[in-house]
Design a protein around this motif. Structure first.
Motif, PDB file in Angstrom:
ATOM      1  N   ASP A  79       0.743  -1.203  -0.070  1.00 11.85           N
ATOM      2  CA  ASP A  79       0.074   0.030   0.126  1.00 11.85           C
ATOM      3  C   ASP A  79       0.941   1.272   0.119  1.00 11.85           C
ATOM      4  N   PHE A  80       2.053   1.409   0.750  1.00 11.52           N
ATOM      5  CA  PHE A  80       2.913   2.376   0.607  1.00 11.52           C
ATOM      6  C   PHE A  80       3.534   2.578  -0.758  1.00 11.52           C
ATOM      7  N   LEU A  81       4.111   1.497  -1.400  1.00 15.74           N
ATOM      8  CA  LEU A  81       4.632   1.878  -2.570  1.00 15.74           C
ATOM      9  C   LEU A  81       3.559   2.313  -3.637  1.00 15.74           C
ATOM     10  N   LEU A  82       2.284   1.784  -3.592  1.00 16.81           N
ATOM     11  CA  LEU A  82       1.278   2.177  -4.184  1.00 16.81           C
ATOM     12  C   LEU A  82       0.793   3.882  -4.253  1.00 16.81           C
ATOM     13  N   GLY A  83       1.015   4.116  -2.844  1.00 15.37           N
ATOM     14  CA  GLY A  83       0.766   5.501  -2.492  1.00 15.37           C
ATOM     15  C   GLY A  83       2.103   6.302  -2.876  1.00 15.37           C
ATOM     16  N   GLY A  84       2.978   5.846  -2.941  1.00 23.62           N
ATOM     17  CA  GLY A  84       4.424   6.766  -3.138  1.00 23.62           C
ATOM     18  C   GLY A  84       4.704   6.912  -4.832  1.00 23.62           C
ATOM     19  N   PHE A  85       4.425   5.607  -5.444  1.00 25.12           N
ATOM     20  CA  PHE A  85       4.864   5.635  -6.684  1.00 25.12           C
ATOM     21  C   PHE A  85       4.007   5.441  -7.766  1.00 25.12           C
ATOM     22  N   VAL A  86       2.778   5.025  -7.512  1.00 22.42           N
ATOM     23  CA  VAL A  86       1.550   4.798  -8.475  1.00 22.42           C
ATOM     24  C   VAL A  86       0.724   5.999  -8.576  1.00 22.42           C
ATOM     25  N   MET A  87       0.260   6.185  -7.289  1.00 25.48           N
ATOM     26  CA  MET A  87      -0.906   7.246  -7.171  1.00 25.48           C
ATOM     27  C   MET A  87      -0.607   8.685  -7.728  1.00 25.48           C
ATOM     28  N   PRO A  88       0.680   9.420  -7.503  1.00 24.69           N
ATOM     29  CA  PRO A  88       1.038  10.512  -7.783  1.00 24.69           C
ATOM     30  C   PRO A  88       1.093  10.692  -9.549  1.00 24.69           C
ATOM     31  N   PRO A  89       1.721   9.894 -10.291  1.00 25.67           N
ATOM     32  CA  PRO A  89       1.472  10.120 -11.656  1.00 25.67           C
ATOM     33  C   PRO A  89      -0.103   9.593 -12.349  1.00 25.67           C
ATOM     34  N   SER A  90      -0.771   8.754 -11.617  1.00 26.80           N
ATOM     35  CA  SER A  90      -2.067   8.590 -11.680  1.00 26.80           C
ATOM     36  C   SER A  90      -2.906   9.939 -11.500  1.00 26.80           C
ATOM     37  N   MET A  91      -2.470  10.691 -10.334  1.00 24.15           N
ATOM     38  CA  MET A  91      -3.237  11.747 -10.100  1.00 24.15           C
ATOM     39  C   MET A  91      -3.074  12.840 -11.290  1.00 24.15           C
ATOM     40  N   ILE A  92      -1.850  13.066 -11.746  1.00 33.89           N
ATOM     41  CA  ILE A  92      -1.535  13.820 -12.870  1.00 33.89           C
ATOM     42  C   ILE A  92      -2.403  13.709 -14.007  1.00 33.89           C
ATOM     43  N   ARG A  93      -2.414  12.159 -14.255  1.00 29.27           N
ATOM     44  CA  ARG A  93      -3.015  11.883 -15.506  1.00 29.27           C
ATOM     45  C   ARG A  93      -4.624  11.964 -15.244  1.00 29.27           C
ATOM     46  N   SER A  94      -5.070  11.831 -14.069  1.00 31.39           N
ATOM     47  CA  SER A  94      -6.678  11.863 -13.756  1.00 31.39           C
ATOM     48  C   SER A  94      -6.961  13.482 -14.040  1.00 31.39           C
ATOM     49  N   VAL A  95      -6.174  14.483 -13.587  1.00 29.17           N
ATOM     50  CA  VAL A  95      -6.567  15.802 -13.484  1.00 29.17           C
ATOM     51  C   VAL A  95      -6.202  16.450 -14.924  1.00 29.17           C
ATOM     52  N   GLU A  96      -5.055  16.188 -15.438  1.00 31.50           N
ATOM     53  CA  GLU A  96      -4.841  16.884 -16.595  1.00 31.50           C
ATOM     54  C   GLU A  96      -5.444  16.104 -17.921  1.00 31.50           C
ATOM     55  N   ASN A  97      -5.757  14.836 -17.579  1.00 34.54           N
ATOM     56  CA  ASN A  97      -6.568  13.915 -18.728  1.00 34.54           C
ATOM     57  C   ASN A  97      -5.477  13.533 -19.820  1.00 34.54           C
ATOM     58  N   CYS A  98      -4.396  13.545 -19.463  1.00 31.49           N
ATOM     59  CA  CYS A  98      -3.294  13.015 -20.336  1.00 31.49           C
ATOM     60  C   CYS A  98      -2.044  12.369 -19.871  1.00 31.49           C
ATOM     61  N   TRP A  99      -1.465  11.591 -20.529  1.00 32.00           N
ATOM     62  CA  TRP A  99      -0.263  10.903 -19.885  1.00 32.00           C
ATOM     63  C   TRP A  99       1.026  11.525 -20.693  1.00 32.00           C
ATOM     64  N   TYR A 100       1.923  12.201 -19.684  1.00 31.79           N
ATOM     65  CA  TYR A 100       3.000  13.005 -20.479  1.00 31.79           C
ATOM     66  C   TYR A 100       4.227  12.417 -20.087  1.00 31.79           C
ATOM     67  N   PHE A 101       4.416  11.164 -19.824  1.00 30.24           N
ATOM     68  CA  PHE A 101       5.744  10.654 -19.196  1.00 30.24           C
ATOM     69  C   PHE A 101       6.313   9.502 -20.375  1.00 30.24           C
ATOM     70  N   GLY A 102       5.652   9.241 -21.398  1.00 24.63           N
ATOM     71  CA  GLY A 102       6.099   8.331 -22.434  1.00 24.63           C
ATOM     72  C   GLY A 102       5.583   7.092 -22.225  1.00 24.63           C
ATOM     73  N   ASP A 103       5.876   6.396 -23.359  1.00 28.10           N
ATOM     74  CA  ASP A 103       5.121   5.125 -23.377  1.00 28.10           C
ATOM     75  C   ASP A 103       5.779   4.067 -22.518  1.00 28.10           C
ATOM     76  N   LEU A 104       7.129   3.984 -22.412  1.00 25.99           N
ATOM     77  CA  LEU A 104       7.506   2.968 -21.365  1.00 25.99           C
ATOM     78  C   LEU A 104       7.493   3.307 -20.089  1.00 25.99           C
ATOM     79  N   LEU A 105       7.417   4.635 -19.615  1.00 26.18           N
ATOM     80  CA  LEU A 105       7.050   4.733 -18.335  1.00 26.18           C
ATOM     81  C   LEU A 105       5.292   4.363 -17.991  1.00 26.18           C
ATOM     82  N   CYS A 106       4.642   4.263 -18.880  1.00 26.42           N
ATOM     83  CA  CYS A 106       3.253   4.051 -18.708  1.00 26.42           C
ATOM     84  C   CYS A 106       3.178   2.706 -18.732  1.00 26.42           C
TER      85      CYS A 106
END
Length: 345
Positions: A79-106
């Motif tokens: 749960d800690f790793l999910l909150g620290g490493f997965v949820m922050p990029p998901s937050m940006i994707r959810s609010v900005e409605n786009c993924w700006y970090f490239g296919d590999l990082l996706c």
């Protein structure tokens, strides 16, 4: 599932205006974006800090070095790793409605997301087995559920989760059989899990529905046995019990309370994740037409499960409340603080 199917046309904005095949972008007004960032940021902070407290508590205090608590420690780590490493990029994707970090990082992000969520489920599964032996077969518990067995449970949980998460995405098992359908859905700037009907049903059955059903059966058995034992305790004249019998009765009550608490934890997990897995299985049969905002809402509702667990521990576990006070007030740095008694005999 991505933003190419949002049904927006004409003067629609795109994630990458100058890129052919870019995903359509739904831009939220600033009055909506700020509260969204605040709410999701708070959820991330609670998830990280709450589970970090669980990790520190179990790792530091020697009295908590038991098979059950080791499973809780590993669950909190997921749960800690999910909150620290997965949820922050998901937050940006959810609010900005786009993924700006490239296919590999996706791919890495999606694989890690699936891995950590699957790891949580398998930890819940093994915790239910631990509680089954503790309540239903207390005399065999210490011989059956040893530290070695628990370490193997944790290893199996993480291995199965990683094989599922990274194998599904990097070998592209999730899109097998989709053909032109996936090409139509794929666009630049989108990063959502897309699965064929066969992939969605198979992975959901193996990694959610079947383990979830088995866990429910196990806990039903636990509570039936616990109710029978509680009735037996009431029928026994406690004043006539020997010291050893009283000790066993106290131990039984503690195990039953732990089983009830972890049953609540399991129930919250299943409630939080059921809507997302339901969508995952239905979406291929409705031509992947689920609105992206609805998908995001279900995903974040599932993520919130990782924030709920520490609150459940704080509500039902005395040892967590005691450990919390020791950590917050800095007493953890005192000599022999690791030997502090958090559990009552």
């Amino acid at each position: 599932m991505n933003f190419s199917q949002s049904g927006i046309s004409g003067s629609t904005q795109f994630c990458y205006e100058s890129t052919l095949g870019s995903c359509p972008k739904i831009t939220f007004p600033i009055i909506a974006r700020v509260p969204l960032y605040l709410f999701l940021g708070a959820a991330i902070t609670v998830t990280v800090c709450g589970n970090l407290l669980v990790i520190i508590s179990i790792a530091h205090f020697k009295q908590l070095h038991t098979p059950t608590h080791f499973l809780l420690l590993s669950l909190a780590a997921a749960d800690f790793l999910l909150g620290g490493f997965v949820m922050p990029p998901s937050m940006i994707r959810s609010v900005e409605n786009c993924w700006y970090f490239g296919d590999l990082l996706c791919k890495v992000h999606t694989s890690t997301d699936i891995t950590l969520c699957t790891a949580s489920l398998w930890h819940m599964f093994f915790i239910s087995i631990d509680r089954y032996y503790a309540v239903c077969h207390p005399l065999r518990y210490r011989n059956k559920i040893t530290v070695f067995v628990t370490v193997n449970m944790i290893f199996i949980s993480w291995t199965l989760a990683a094989v599922n998460g990274f194998g599904l995405i990097f070998i592209e098992l999730n899109t097998q059989g989709m053909g032109d359908t996936y090409d139509h859905l794929d666009c630049v700037g989108g990063c959502f899990l897309t699965q064929s009907a066969a992939s969605a049903i198979t992975s959901s059955l193996i990694f959610f529905y079947i383990p979830g059903f088995v866990m429910i059966c196990i806990y039903l058995k636990i509570f039936l046995v616990a109710r029978k034992q509680a009735r037996s305790i009431r029928d026994t004249a406690l004043q006539r019990q020997t010291a050893e019998e009283k000790k066993n009765t106290t131990s039984l009550k503690r195990e039953m309370k732990a089983a009830r608490t972890l049953g609540i934890t399991m129930g919250v997990f299943l409630v939080c994740w059921s809507p997302f897995f339901t969508f995952l299985n239905v979406d291929p049969f409705i031509n992947y037409s689920t609105p992206p905002i609805f998908v995001d809402s279900m995903l974040w509702f599932a993520y919130l499960n990782s924030a709920f667990n520490p609150f459940i521990y704080a509500l039902f576990y005395n040892w967590f409340r005691k450990a919390f006070r020791v950590i917050i007030f800095g007493k953890i740095f005192q000599n022999d603080s690791s030997s502090m008694q958090l559990l009552t005999n």
